[in-house]
Design a protein around this motif. Structure first.
Motif, PDB file in Angstrom:
ATOM      1  N   ALA A  93      34.537  37.162  48.916  1.00 40.26           N
ATOM      2  CA  ALA A  93      35.489  36.938  47.827  1.00 40.26           C
ATOM      3  C   ALA A  93      35.989  35.498  47.830  1.00 40.26           C
ATOM      4  O   ALA A  93      36.059  34.837  46.781  1.00 40.26           O
ATOM      5  CB  ALA A  93      36.664  37.906  47.945  1.00 40.26           C
ATOM      6  N   LEU A  94      36.339  34.995  49.013  1.00 39.21           N
ATOM      7  CA  LEU A  94      36.788  33.607  49.121  1.00 39.21           C
ATOM      8  C   LEU A  94      35.676  32.652  48.681  1.00 39.21           C
ATOM      9  O   LEU A  94      35.917  31.703  47.916  1.00 39.21           O
ATOM     10  CB  LEU A  94      37.201  33.298  50.556  1.00 39.21           C
ATOM     11  N   LEU A  95      34.461  32.899  49.155  1.00 41.02           N
ATOM     12  CA  LEU A  95      33.331  32.063  48.781  1.00 41.02           C
ATOM     13  C   LEU A  95      33.067  32.128  47.278  1.00 41.02           C
ATOM     14  O   LEU A  95      32.740  31.116  46.649  1.00 41.02           O
ATOM     15  CB  LEU A  95      32.083  32.494  49.550  1.00 41.02           C
ATOM     16  N   GLY A  96      33.220  33.312  46.712  1.00 45.69           N
ATOM     17  CA  GLY A  96      32.980  33.494  45.285  1.00 45.69           C
ATOM     18  C   GLY A  96      33.903  32.661  44.417  1.00 45.69           C
ATOM     19  O   GLY A  96      33.522  32.222  43.323  1.00 45.69           O
ATOM     20  N   HIS A  97      35.116  32.423  44.888  1.00 42.92           N
ATOM     21  CA  HIS A  97      36.061  31.597  44.142  1.00 42.92           C
ATOM     22  C   HIS A  97      35.680  30.122  44.179  1.00 42.92           C
ATOM     23  O   HIS A  97      36.142  29.344  43.337  1.00 42.92           O
ATOM     24  CB  HIS A  97      37.471  31.771  44.709  1.00 42.92           C
ATOM     25  N   ASP A 117      32.544  47.645  46.536  1.00 37.41           N
ATOM     26  CA  ASP A 117      33.681  48.294  45.877  1.00 37.41           C
ATOM     27  C   ASP A 117      34.903  47.377  45.874  1.00 37.41           C
ATOM     28  O   ASP A 117      35.606  47.256  44.863  1.00 37.41           O
ATOM     29  CB  ASP A 117      34.016  49.614  46.569  1.00 37.41           C
ATOM     30  N   ASN A 118      35.169  46.728  47.012  1.00 34.96           N
ATOM     31  CA  ASN A 118      36.333  45.840  47.095  1.00 34.96           C
ATOM     32  C   ASN A 118      36.201  44.647  46.158  1.00 34.96           C
ATOM     33  O   ASN A 118      37.168  44.249  45.496  1.00 34.96           O
ATOM     34  CB  ASN A 118      36.513  45.344  48.536  1.00 34.96           C
ATOM     35  N   LEU A 119      35.015  44.072  46.103  1.00 34.30           N
ATOM     36  CA  LEU A 119      34.790  42.921  45.224  1.00 34.30           C
ATOM     37  C   LEU A 119      34.900  43.320  43.753  1.00 34.30           C
ATOM     38  O   LEU A 119      35.456  42.563  42.941  1.00 34.30           O
ATOM     39  CB  LEU A 119      33.412  42.314  45.513  1.00 34.30           C
ATOM     40  N   LYS A 120      34.409  44.495  43.423  1.00 31.91           N
ATOM     41  CA  LYS A 120      34.512  44.967  42.038  1.00 31.91           C
ATOM     42  C   LYS A 120      35.967  45.156  41.650  1.00 31.91           C
ATOM     43  O   LYS A 120      36.395  44.734  40.563  1.00 31.91           O
ATOM     44  CB  LYS A 120      33.737  46.285  41.877  1.00 31.91           C
ATOM     45  N   ARG A 121      36.752  45.775  42.539  1.00 30.39           N
ATOM     46  CA  ARG A 121      38.178  45.984  42.245  1.00 30.39           C
ATOM     47  C   ARG A 121      38.916  44.657  42.104  1.00 30.39           C
ATOM     48  O   ARG A 121      39.873  44.549  41.339  1.00 30.39           O
ATOM     49  CB  ARG A 121      38.831  46.822  43.346  1.00 30.39           C
ATOM     50  N   ALA A 122      38.466  43.653  42.856  1.00 30.87           N
ATOM     51  CA  ALA A 122      39.109  42.338  42.788  1.00 30.87           C
ATOM     52  C   ALA A 122      38.661  41.529  41.570  1.00 30.87           C
ATOM     53  O   ALA A 122      39.171  40.432  41.337  1.00 30.87           O
ATOM     54  CB  ALA A 122      38.823  41.557  44.067  1.00 30.87           C
ATOM     55  N   GLY A 123      37.702  42.072  40.813  1.00 36.20           N
ATOM     56  CA  GLY A 123      37.251  41.403  39.603  1.00 36.20           C
ATOM     57  C   GLY A 123      36.370  40.194  39.851  1.00 36.20           C
ATOM     58  O   GLY A 123      36.274  39.311  38.991  1.00 36.20           O
ATOM     59  N   ILE A 124      35.699  40.162  40.992  1.00 34.68           N
ATOM     60  CA  ILE A 124      34.844  39.026  41.338  1.00 34.68           C
ATOM     61  C   ILE A 124      33.413  39.368  40.932  1.00 34.68           C
ATOM     62  O   ILE A 124      32.811  40.304  41.459  1.00 34.68           O
ATOM     63  CB  ILE A 124      34.947  38.700  42.834  1.00 34.68           C
TER      64      ILE A 124
END
Length: 217
Positions: A93-97, A117-124
């Motif tokens: 997630a951090l890298l994705g930003h 699942d976590n990344l999807k919920r975070a909208g990444i």
């Protein structure tokens, strides 16, 4: 628990004293909700200076280690990144930003599913999770501008270094307990790599990477 106060304390008392001073990294850690990537049973540990347990005996790295690795990798917005060891998906997630595209690998189906699942919920949306053995990287999707190993290895396999673009960087925690070192490799001309030791730390092993031969007498 006052979550925002706990997040602030994590950044100011754990991460900043560990020489993480890049304003963009500190701001990102204030924005990406680490608690959403921690299993519910361990939510109280989300901002504690410790590794957080994950299913199947795995764990999230301590926040200060994640932050320092992220800072030292210096990912740019146009770059493609490979992560080996998805865990809960927080580092991805951090890298994705920071990157254009991230692929994160985990050889455990439970963790790959959790990360996705976590990344999807975070909208990444620019991070792809694959259930795969990361020992050999992902040559068909490379070469990469940056590779991060989210766990320790005895030594970095050459097959991973070979998947860097010219000027690309790989960061890993190498060695054996009680002393390991976070190390940055930078691809140079030909098949040469510059190696820089960044800091001392200890981290759990990534699955499946070779261990040094031990002699028995």
């Amino acid at each position: 628990m006052n979550i925002e106060q706990a997040r602030f304390n994590m950044i100011e008392q754990q991460i900043r004293p560990w020489e993480v001073l890049d304003p963009a990294v500190l701001q990102l850690l204030a924005v990406v909700k680490r608690e959403d990537f921690v299993p519910p049973a361990y939510r109280a540990l989300a901002f504690v200076d410790t590794e957080v347990p994950l299913p199947e005996g795995q764990c999230m790295l301590a926040p200060r280690v994640e932050a320092r690795l992220l800072q030292e990798l210096k990912v740019q917005r146009h770059e493609s990144v490979l992560e080996v060891g998805a865990g809960s998906g927080f580092m991805a997630a951090l890298l994705g930003h920071r990157a254009r595209r991230v692929i994160t690998l985990d050889n455990r189906a439970t963790l790959a599913r959790m990360a996705a699942d976590n990344l999807k919920r975070a909208g990444i949306t620019n991070v792809e999770v694959r259930e795969a053995d990361g020992r050999n990287g992902l040559a068909e999707a490379g070469p990469f501008d940056a590779i991060v190993l989210s766990g320790s290895v005895a030594s970095v396999p050459e097959v991973l270094l070979a998947q860097l673009k010219p000027g690309g960087r790989l960061i890993a925690i190498e060695g054996a307990e009680p002393m390991m070192q976070a190390t940055l490799y930078t691809a140079q001309s030909g098949k040469a790599f510059a190696k820089t030791v960044l800091f001392d730390t200890v981290a759990p092993r990534l699955d499946g990477f070779a261990e040094p031969t031990r002699f028995h007498f």
